[in-house]
Design a protein around this motif. Structure first.
Motif, PDB file in Angstrom:
ATOM      1  N   GLN A  68       2.087   2.089   5.886  1.00  0.00           N
ATOM      2  CA  GLN A  68       1.719   1.267   7.052  1.00  0.00           C
ATOM      3  C   GLN A  68       2.525  -0.022   7.125  1.00  0.00           C
ATOM      4  O   GLN A  68       2.766  -0.548   8.199  1.00  0.00           O
ATOM      5  CB  GLN A  68       0.236   0.906   6.974  1.00  0.00           C
ATOM      6  N   ASP A 112       0.505   3.921   1.814  1.00  0.00           N
ATOM      7  CA  ASP A 112       0.343   4.802   2.972  1.00  0.00           C
ATOM      8  C   ASP A 112       1.423   4.632   4.036  1.00  0.00           C
ATOM      9  O   ASP A 112       1.351   5.230   5.105  1.00  0.00           O
ATOM     10  CB  ASP A 112      -1.039   4.590   3.606  1.00  0.00           C
ATOM     11  N   ARG A 114       3.182  -3.591  11.794  1.00  0.00           N
ATOM     12  CA  ARG A 114       2.424  -2.631  11.008  1.00  0.00           C
ATOM     13  C   ARG A 114       2.342  -1.299  11.733  1.00  0.00           C
ATOM     14  O   ARG A 114       2.047  -1.231  12.913  1.00  0.00           O
ATOM     15  CB  ARG A 114       1.025  -3.165  10.775  1.00  0.00           C
ATOM     16  N   ASP A 168       0.848  -1.197   0.000  1.00  0.00           N
ATOM     17  CA  ASP A 168       0.000   0.000   0.000  1.00  0.00           C
ATOM     18  C   ASP A 168       0.880   1.241   0.000  1.00  0.00           C
ATOM     19  O   ASP A 168       2.038   1.185   0.404  1.00  0.00           O
ATOM     20  CB  ASP A 168      -0.893   0.031   1.255  1.00  0.00           C
TER      21      ASP A 168
HETATM   22 MG    MG Z   1      -3.604   1.431   4.866  1.00  0.00          MG
END
Ligand code: MG
Ligand code: UDP
Length: 321
Positions: free
Chosen positions: A107, A105, A205, A103
């Motif tokens: 994370q 973002d 995460r 992803d």
């Molecule tokens: Mg995310």
């Protein structure tokens, strides 16, 4: 052996807030791995713009112009995370020896890629990124997400616990994945079906660096249900089981009713009758609903609509392998 070409595939939807922060991190990872001699310098960061309504595509184009390691494809409209990811993987398949999807973002811990590449170099085709802890997620997100994996498994969908879509796929695994023509995409469930040698690397995460999650509870539930119905027919069997159970109980109730009749108490029983009517109505509607879900799936599968349409791409000038 020539160093493998890695494509990092990153779906992006309305990510103008986070993309400028994370794009540099991806680039650094690519150049770092290339400098360490693990991957070829022809490796790329491939962004997939999933029909964003903000400046995401503009940012991707600017990145592609600024450094040759950035590439982008732009879908004709928003098709959702899974379809966007597939679009990126199927595009990368033409150029890369190996892909890692992640992803945008921030994370997922980017440093887990080193271990993934090591596994790949040791001959593994599929490497799952698995979250070891979820300390940064809220209690609610953690419980619902972990419950999701448990329910999925209980209902017969073979998914890797606490693994999302952060994973390495070799080219032959991608070619295997391309053979799956289904329209209702649930990649987490499909990848284990591709087979080949697989392993996991663990990471912690983190929180989203900026912007907001696109997966509130409602969408998560819909996603979970989609996953279950596209991987397993166990819910249909549960209906049959419920049917058998209700029939057995009804049979006992019939005997009870006849005995009551023989003893002459035939007027009472309004409460039990109403209860039976509501209960059976509910059970039947639930059964029809679940069957309907499967019919809906069949409907969309038979239409064979395209899973994504690529509008623009920065890869045009590049030669395919
Ligand atoms: Mg995310
Ligand atoms: N995403 C996408 N299309 C969508 C929704 C999300 O490509 O319709 C992308 C999004 O940009 C991000 C990834 O999918 O890179 C995961 O989304 P998000 O971080 O919102 O989900 P969460 O991590 O909260 O489950």
């Amino acid at each position: 052996m020539k160093d493998p070409i890695l494509y990092i595939v990153i779906p992006c939807y309305n990510e103008e807030a986070v993309l400028p922060m994370t794009s540099g991190i991806f680039l650094k990872k690519i150049t770092g791995l290339a400098a360490a001699g693990k991957i070829s310098d022809e490796s790329r960061v491939l962004f997939v713009n999933d029909g964003s309504k903000d400046k995401t595509w503009q940012i991707i184009e600017e990145l592609a112009a600024s450094d040759a390691h950035y590439e982008g494809v732009c879908l004709s409209r928003n098709r959702g995370h899974q379809n966007a990811l597939l679009a990126g993987l199927m595009t990368a398949k033409e150029y890369a020896d190996v892909t890692i999807s992640i992803d945008c973002d921030g994370q997922d811990d980017i440093n887990a890629m080193d271990a993934m590449i090591d596994e790949y170099l040791a001959g593994v085709d599929v490497v799952y990124g698995v979250r070891s802890k979820r300390t940064t997620d809220t209690w609610f997100k953690r419980t619902t997400a972990e419950g999701f994996y448990r329910v999925m498994r209980a209902l017969g969908a073979d998914v890797v616990f606490n693994h999302a879509d952060y994973r390495l796929l070799s080219r032959r695994a991608l070619e295997g994945l391309a053979e799956f023509g289904e329209v209702n995409l649930f990649l987490r469930g499909l990848v284990p079906l591709v087979g080949y040698r697989c392993s996991s690397v663990y990471y912690e995460r983190a929180e989203r660096l900026a912007g907001e999650s696109h997966y509130p509870l409602k969408k998560m539930l819909a996603f979970a249900f989609d996953g279950i119905t596209s991987l397993s027919t166990k819910p249909l069997r549960l209906i049959t089981a419920a049917g058998i159970l209700v029939s057995a109980v009804s049979f006992l109730a019939i005997i009870g009713t006849i005995i009551t009749k023989l003893f002459g108490y035939t007027v009472t029983g309004w409460t039990s009758m109403i209860c039976a009517v509501y209960f059976l109505g509910g059970v039947q509607l639930l059964g029809i609903g679940v069957i309907g879900e499967y019919i809906g799936k069949i409907y969309s599968e038979t239409k064979r609509r395209p899973r994504f349409i690529i509008g623009e791409t920065t890869l045009e000038a590049k030669e395919k392998r």
